[in-house]
Write a protein that holds these residues in place. Structure first.
Motif, short mmCIF file in Angstrom:
data_model
loop_
_atom_site.label_atom_id
_atom_site.label_comp_id
_atom_site.label_asym_id
_atom_site.label_seq_id
_atom_site.Cartn_x
_atom_site.Cartn_y
_atom_site.Cartn_z
N ALA A 3 -6.96 -5.23 -4.67
CA ALA A 3 -6.19 -5.33 -3.55
C ALA A 3 -6.71 -5.97 -2.23
CB ALA A 3 -5.89 -3.94 -2.92
N SER A 4 -5.93 -6.68 -1.44
CA SER A 4 -6.42 -7.00 -0.21
C SER A 4 -5.48 -6.32 0.97
CB SER A 4 -6.07 -8.76 0.28
OG SER A 4 -4.74 -8.84 0.35
N LEU A 5 -6.21 -6.39 2.12
CA LEU A 5 -5.66 -5.61 3.48
C LEU A 5 -4.02 -6.02 3.55
CD1 LEU A 5 -8.31 -5.05 6.05
CD2 LEU A 5 -6.93 -3.21 4.77
N GLU A 6 -3.92 -7.42 3.26
CA GLU A 6 -2.76 -7.95 3.58
C GLU A 6 -1.45 -7.54 2.41
OE1 GLU A 6 -0.28 -9.55 5.36
OE2 GLU A 6 -1.98 -9.91 6.22
N GLN A 7 -2.35 -7.26 1.16
CA GLN A 7 -1.24 -6.75 0.17
C GLN A 7 -0.95 -5.18 0.56
OE1 GLN A 7 0.36 -8.63 -1.77
NE2 GLN A 7 -1.10 -10.45 -2.41
N ARG A 133 6.83 -2.13 -8.30
CA ARG A 133 6.60 -3.32 -9.11
C ARG A 133 5.30 -3.81 -8.86
NH1 ARG A 133 11.14 -6.56 -8.94
NH2 ARG A 133 13.12 -5.35 -9.14
N ARG A 134 4.51 -3.42 -7.95
CA ARG A 134 3.18 -3.86 -7.78
C ARG A 134 2.29 -2.59 -7.23
NH1 ARG A 134 1.03 -9.41 -6.17
NH2 ARG A 134 -1.26 -8.58 -5.46
N VAL A 135 1.12 -2.64 -7.78
CA VAL A 135 0.38 -1.61 -7.51
C VAL A 135 -1.12 -2.06 -7.07
CG1 VAL A 135 -0.72 0.48 -8.54
CG2 VAL A 135 1.36 0.04 -9.35
N GLU A 136 -1.49 -1.70 -5.94
CA GLU A 136 -2.78 -2.20 -5.42
C GLU A 136 -3.69 -0.95 -5.51
OE1 GLU A 136 -2.71 -5.16 -4.55
OE2 GLU A 136 -0.68 -5.19 -4.00
N LEU A 137 -5.00 -1.19 -6.14
CA LEU A 137 -5.94 -0.41 -6.24
C LEU A 137 -7.25 -0.25 -5.25
CD1 LEU A 137 -6.07 -0.15 -10.40
CD2 LEU A 137 -4.79 1.31 -8.65
N VAL A 138 -7.46 0.66 -4.69
CA VAL A 138 -8.64 0.60 -3.89
C VAL A 138 -9.86 1.80 -4.17
CG1 VAL A 138 -9.21 1.24 -1.24
CG2 VAL A 138 -6.88 0.22 -1.85
N ASP A 139 -11.03 1.26 -4.16
CA ASP A 139 -12.20 2.17 -4.50
C ASP A 139 -12.18 3.34 -3.69
OD1 ASP A 139 -14.75 3.35 -4.60
OD2 ASP A 139 -15.52 1.48 -5.53
N GLU A 332 -0.38 1.33 7.08
CA GLU A 332 0.20 1.13 8.42
C GLU A 332 -0.59 0.06 9.12
OE1 GLU A 332 2.62 2.92 9.02
OE2 GLU A 332 2.42 4.97 8.24
N GLY A 333 -1.61 -0.74 8.77
CA GLY A 333 -2.12 -1.82 9.28
C GLY A 333 -2.86 -1.33 10.53
N ARG A 334 -3.33 -0.10 10.29
CA ARG A 334 -4.25 0.30 11.43
C ARG A 334 -5.66 -0.03 11.37
NH1 ARG A 334 -3.88 5.84 10.77
NH2 ARG A 334 -1.89 6.20 10.12
N ILE A 335 -5.92 -0.77 10.49
CA ILE A 335 -7.52 -1.47 10.04
C ILE A 335 -7.39 -2.82 10.44
CG2 ILE A 335 -9.14 -1.80 8.36
CD1 ILE A 335 -8.18 1.01 8.83
N GLU A 336 -8.52 -3.01 11.30
CA GLU A 336 -8.65 -4.48 11.67
C GLU A 336 -8.61 -5.37 10.53
OE1 GLU A 336 -9.19 -5.81 15.04
OE2 GLU A 336 -8.22 -3.83 15.65
N LEU A 340 -12.97 -6.25 4.14
CA LEU A 340 -13.05 -5.08 3.53
C LEU A 340 -13.16 -5.60 2.03
CD1 LEU A 340 -11.45 -1.90 4.57
CD2 LEU A 340 -13.90 -2.33 4.85
N ASP A 341 -14.30 -5.13 1.22
CA ASP A 341 -14.23 -5.23 -0.26
C ASP A 341 -13.75 -4.11 -0.72
OD1 ASP A 341 -14.66 -6.00 -2.53
OD2 ASP A 341 -16.96 -6.09 -2.50
#
Ligand SMILES: Nc1ncnc2c1ncn2[C@@H]1O[C@H](COP(=O)(O)OP(=O)(O)OP(=O)(O)O)[C@@H](O)[C@H]1O
Ligand SMILES: [Mg+2]
Length: 345
Positions: A3-7, A133-139, A332-336, A340-341
């Motif tokens: 995932a990217s923060l944008e996604q 339709r799309r799933v983003e995975l985060v550690d 919510e886009g609260r992260i600058e 972030l990896d």
């Protein structure tokens, strides 16, 4: 899928499917689901009888034709279909209808550190079955670090310890990425199991799983370390006769019994520190360890870590929900928007 923060900002909901609890954050609405990862099924018809808290209460109390199942095991979805049915029920009609109205539903999920491709695939498929339709995975380590407000993006080291039910994950983070990490397959369940086994072997007493919590408290005070009440009374069932019985047990002996799983956790922390560049270890001596996850609430665990590592140890404000709240903050886009990896792969 990394995932990217944008996604992530485009996702509509986020799910943390844990071995013990399932949590769902819906964008704009907050944390809507925080319930045990359990489902009670009628084995004759296959119908779902209850999910979450209600299903958990049925554990060990059901007639033969009802079975309580846990679709998540060891941090991995092992029964995708059941996990989907459980999630649908937990979300409820209103939320599901609202999500279904989205033109292209997107979901986020956190997966354990070093989850293998099969585990990631299972998490993705579970949410695809819910209409994503799309799933983003985060550690999970990154999600939890964001959720408890650690300054992960700064060029200084922070150490996080995610104390879950099935596993404990430890990592040193710097500049928004994981520097070193370790996943130890020992968590709250293993601690509870060690207590239950101790009572069975030493006192011939069977303990319902729900009764372990009061014993945790008996270990508190200075908890897993030396002090605290010397004895505590516990009710259970005699292994041989099956009759209800209560015994006075020595808390020091219980403390000894849970040393084995906790030693594995301490070894894991040691390994992470050994693998960490010296400059970062120096930062850690000041900043210490941040504990998150439900088992961070195990009375005295923080003090034990303090004594074993000599570092400051903090418990996050709501340790149990840090990972899902971290995902929520990303949605919510609260992260600058910094680098972030999100998935260390
Ligand atoms: N107050 C408490 N005292 C002791 N243990 C607790 C307390 N609250 C929760 N736990 C333990 O925390 C664990 C659940 O933690 P958490 O909700 O983080 O697990 P999970 O996310 O479902 O698991 P995992 O991340 O390993 O898949 C359980 O083992 C539970 O016994
Ligand atoms: Mg978890």
């Amino acid at each position: 899928m990394t995932a990217s923060l944008e996604q992530l900002r485009r996702c509509h909901f986020a799910v943390d499917l844990g071995a013990a609890r399932t949590r769902v954050y819906v964008k704009g609405a907050g944390l809507l689901v925080d319930q045990p990862s359990a489902a009670a099924v009628n084995t004759r018809t296959g119908a779902l009888i209850a999910v979450g808290e209600l299903a958990e209460q049925m554990t060990g109390r059901t007639p033969a034709y009802i079975r309580v199942v846990r679709p998540v095991n060891g941090g991995t979805v092992v029964d995708i279909e059941m996990a989907q049915r459980m999630l649908r029920q937990l979300l409820g009609d209103k939320v599901r209808r609202a999500l279904r109205r989205k033109a292209r539903l997107r979901a986020a999920a956190c997966t354990p550190h070093d989850a293998d491709p099969l585990a990631r695939r299972a998490a993705t498929e579970t949410l695809v079955g819910l209409g994503a339709r799309r799933v983003e995975l985060v550690d999970t380590l990154i999600a939890a670090a964001v959720g408890c407000g650690l300054p992960v993006e700064r060029p200084e080291a922070t150490m996080i310890m995610v104390c879950g039910a099935a596993a404990t994950q430890v990592a040193v983070l710097s500049l928004g990425a994981i520097v070193t990490a370790e996943r130890i397959p020992v968590g709250g369940e293993a601690v509870d199991h060690a207590i239950v086994q101790h009572l069975r072997h030493q006192h011939e007493l069977m303990l319902p799983s729900q009764s372990v919590r009061p014993l945790h408290l008996a270990l508190s005070g200075n908890g897993l370390t030396a002090q605290g009440p010397a004895c505590t009374e516990i009710h259970g069932r005699d292994v041989a006769t099956g009759l209800a019985r209560s015994v006075r047990i020595d808390t020091a002996a219980v403390r000894d019994a849970i040393q084995t799983p906790l030693t594995a956790v301490l070894d894991g922390i040691g390994k992470v520190l050994r693998d960490c560049p010296p400059d970062l270890v120096a930062d850690l001596a000041d900043r210490g360890i941040m504990m998150v996850g439900g088992s961070a609430l195990l009375p005295g665990l923080d003090e034990m870590l303090r004594q074993a590592t000599g570092m400051p140890v903090h418990i996050a404000e709501r340790p149990d929900v840090c990972a899902v709240q971290g995902l929520g903050a990303m949605l919510e886009g609260r992260i600058e928007p910094l680098a972030l990896d999100l998935m260390n792969s």
